[in-house]
Design a protein around this motif. Structure first.
Motif, short mmCIF file in Angstrom:
data_model
loop_
_atom_site.label_atom_id
_atom_site.label_comp_id
_atom_site.label_asym_id
_atom_site.label_seq_id
_atom_site.Cartn_x
_atom_site.Cartn_y
_atom_site.Cartn_z
N PRO A 1 0.81 -1.22 0.16
CA PRO A 1 0.09 0.09 -0.13
C PRO A 1 0.81 1.29 -0.05
CG PRO A 1 -1.06 -1.65 1.58
CD PRO A 1 0.34 -2.15 1.02
N ILE A 2 1.93 1.30 0.76
CA ILE A 2 2.64 2.58 0.88
C ILE A 2 3.28 2.74 -0.56
CG2 ILE A 2 4.88 1.43 1.77
CD1 ILE A 2 5.06 4.13 3.61
N ILE A 3 3.77 1.75 -0.98
CA ILE A 3 4.50 1.83 -2.63
C ILE A 3 3.45 2.30 -3.33
CG2 ILE A 3 5.69 0.48 -4.31
CD1 ILE A 3 7.47 1.09 -1.75
N VAL A 4 2.26 1.58 -3.35
CA VAL A 4 1.36 2.17 -4.38
C VAL A 4 0.95 3.70 -4.04
CG1 VAL A 4 -1.23 1.93 -4.99
CG2 VAL A 4 0.15 -0.22 -4.69
N LYS A 5 0.84 4.17 -2.94
CA LYS A 5 0.35 5.52 -2.70
C LYS A 5 1.59 6.26 -3.22
CE LYS A 5 -1.19 8.66 0.81
NZ LYS A 5 -2.54 8.69 0.08
N ASN A 6 2.68 5.92 -2.97
CA ASN A 6 3.65 7.10 -3.51
C ASN A 6 4.10 6.66 -5.01
OD1 ASN A 6 5.09 7.65 -1.26
ND2 ASN A 6 6.44 5.99 -0.77
N TRP B 1 2.87 9.79 -10.44
CA TRP B 1 1.98 9.73 -11.53
C TRP B 1 1.44 11.02 -11.61
CZ3 TRP B 1 -3.34 6.48 -11.83
CH2 TRP B 1 -3.94 6.70 -13.28
N GLY B 2 0.67 11.45 -10.41
CA GLY B 2 0.17 12.75 -10.74
C GLY B 2 1.14 13.89 -10.83
N SER B 3 2.25 13.93 -10.14
CA SER B 3 3.55 14.97 -10.15
C SER B 3 4.00 14.76 -11.93
CB SER B 3 4.39 14.32 -9.56
OG SER B 3 4.04 14.56 -7.93
N LYS C 1 -8.01 -0.65 -9.80
CA LYS C 1 -8.94 0.63 -9.67
C LYS C 1 -7.85 1.60 -9.23
CE LYS C 1 -12.48 2.33 -6.50
NZ LYS C 1 -13.17 2.05 -5.49
N GLU C 2 -6.73 1.57 -8.61
CA GLU C 2 -5.81 2.47 -8.31
C GLU C 2 -5.08 3.27 -9.52
OE1 GLU C 2 -5.22 3.76 -5.41
OE2 GLU C 2 -5.56 2.44 -3.89
N PHE C 3 -4.95 2.52 -10.37
CA PHE C 3 -4.36 3.01 -11.34
C PHE C 3 -5.06 3.04 -12.85
CE2 PHE C 3 -0.81 1.26 -8.95
CZ PHE C 3 0.02 2.05 -8.82
N ASN C 4 -6.37 2.95 -12.63
CA ASN C 4 -7.30 3.12 -13.82
C ASN C 4 -7.21 4.49 -14.34
OD1 ASN C 4 -9.73 2.29 -15.47
ND2 ASN C 4 -10.73 3.76 -14.27
N PRO C 5 -7.22 4.68 -15.49
CA PRO C 5 -7.35 3.85 -16.95
C PRO C 5 -6.11 3.20 -17.50
CG PRO C 5 -7.36 5.96 -17.54
CD PRO C 5 -7.04 6.10 -16.23
N LEU C 6 -4.90 3.29 -16.65
CA LEU C 6 -3.59 2.53 -17.36
C LEU C 6 -3.86 0.91 -16.99
CD1 LEU C 6 -0.89 4.99 -15.41
CD2 LEU C 6 -2.05 5.16 -17.92
N ASN C 7 -3.11 0.53 -18.03
CA ASN C 7 -2.91 -0.88 -18.01
C ASN C 7 -1.92 -1.31 -17.10
OD1 ASN C 7 -4.95 -1.69 -20.16
ND2 ASN C 7 -3.28 -1.16 -21.62
N VAL C 8 -2.22 -2.26 -16.15
CA VAL C 8 -1.24 -2.89 -15.29
C VAL C 8 -0.75 -4.16 -15.54
CG1 VAL C 8 -0.73 -3.56 -12.61
CG2 VAL C 8 -2.44 -1.63 -13.37
#
Length: 365
Positions: A225-230, A235-237, A261-268
């Motif tokens: 979770p912490i890595i995903v949040k960072n 991504w936003g930056s 869901k966290e990275f939608n609409p990008l492909n994971v």
């Protein structure tokens, strides 16, 4: 012109392994690839399984590798500065200062690295240039140099021209420069001429960054979770400097609905761990990096609808600040600001409102 690719993520070893695997994959597909390592330490060479040097060295067919060393880059750049000084001044002032003596100032590494990428791009020798840098805000600030520098040059040049100081100094610029520097400049030259070449370079950089067929980034993350949040923050930056993020590469985990869901609409894209010297399974699992062109655009200006849409994943509405100043909009999100030059049909119109929808900040005029 080259396709310039970089990777963003906090896990440095994973990120570098992905960068190396991407370079190998694209080289085996027939592209002439240059892999640039921004890490000057021996650890990068250990991951690479080779001993890179500050000059491009062919490691495999179609794949060359170079490791950036800021001291040597500064030395080379200093000689170019002295050549320019000798061109414009009959009595050069810097001739007795040598590049070997210069220290690296904070932030200089990024400017030197970006200029090096630009020069390799201009050489026409490579189809793809992969930059394996810090993969964090440092890398984003480096790629954002053309955009930010263009704004400073544009605004402060105009401030000087319009200011009382500029008007007072104007009559004295030519005789002072003629007497002291043995050259002839007018006040207009002081504002415009010395910056012409720099402005061209900056505009080329801005144009390339805005084109995902020229420059793109991919996120590298785990499912922690912490890595995903960072990673979402990066991504936003990246959007704040206008850098297109083409997709997400997931290491050490399986794709879940939560991650989608966290990275939608990008492909994971999940990838396996590298096993010893066998890179092939990892290479085969990597996405088609050219598909970055289909990812959400960081900025969309819709003149008929009277809207500016800024893609800002990773930020909540209360983390974003919008300022309108003359023909420009300033978007502040996280630790970065982006200045958007509003096109002529929308200039002079006040902002009617702003809302978040599908990760976009939609600004209406």
């Amino acid at each position: 012109m080259s396709f310039i690719l970089t990777f963003l993520g906090k896990e440095s070893s994973d990120r570098s392994v992905i960068a190396i695997a991407a370079a190998k994959k694209l080289a085996t597909q027939g592209s002439k690839v240059l892999l640039i390592g921004g890490d000057p330490s021996p650890s990068w060479g250990m991951l690479l399984g080779a001993s890179p040097s500050p000059s491009p060295t062919e490691m495999e067919t179609n794949l060359s590798v170079v490791q950036l060393m800021s001291a040597q880059l500064l030395e080379q750049s200093w000689e170019q500065i002295k050549d320019l000084e000798a061109q414009y001044l009959r009595s050069p002032l810097l001739k007795n200062v040598y590049g070997q003596e210069l220290g690296i100032l904070p932030g200089m590494d990024s400017a030197l690295a970006l200029n090096t990428i630009r020069e390799y791009d201009k050489s026409g020798k490579y189809d793809v240039i992969i930059y394996d840098g810090a993969g964090d805000l440092e890398t984003l600030r480096m790629f954002g140099i053309p955009e930010i520098s263009s704004w400073y040059a544009r605004r402060f040049r105009q401030v000087f021209t319009d200011s009382d100081i500029g008007k007072v100094l104007s009559p004295f610029v030519q005789p002072i420069t003629a007497a002291i520097f043995n050259m002839s400049w007018t006040a207009d030259d002081l504002v415009n001429q010395p910056s012409q070449e720099a402005s061209t370079i900056l505009e080329e950089g801005r144009t390339a960054l805005a084109n995902p067929n020229r420059v793109a980034a991919y996120l590298v993350t785990t499912d922690e979770p912490i890595i995903v949040k960072n990673t979402r923050f990066l991504w936003g930056s990246a959007q704040q400097i206008g850098l297109t993020v083409g997709g997400v590469i997931l290491t050490q985990a399986e794709v879940t609905d939560t991650l989608k869901k966290e990275f939608n609409p990008l492909n994971v894209t999940p990838v396996p761990r590298r096993s010893g010297d066998d890179w092939q399974p990892l290479m085969d699992a990597l996405p088609n990096f050219r598909e970055a062109a289909t990812a959400p655009k960081p900025l969309i200006i819709d003149i008929p609808a009277g809207q500016v849409r800024v893609f800002l994943p990773g930020f909540a509405k209360n983390e974003v600040k919008l300022i309108q100043s003359g023909p420009e909009l300033t978007i502040e999100a996280g630790n970065q600001r982006r200045n958007i030059d509003v096109p002529q049909p929308l200039r002079g119109k006040p902002v009617k409102g702003a809302k978040f929808q599908d990760e976009y900040l939609i600004i209406s005029f």
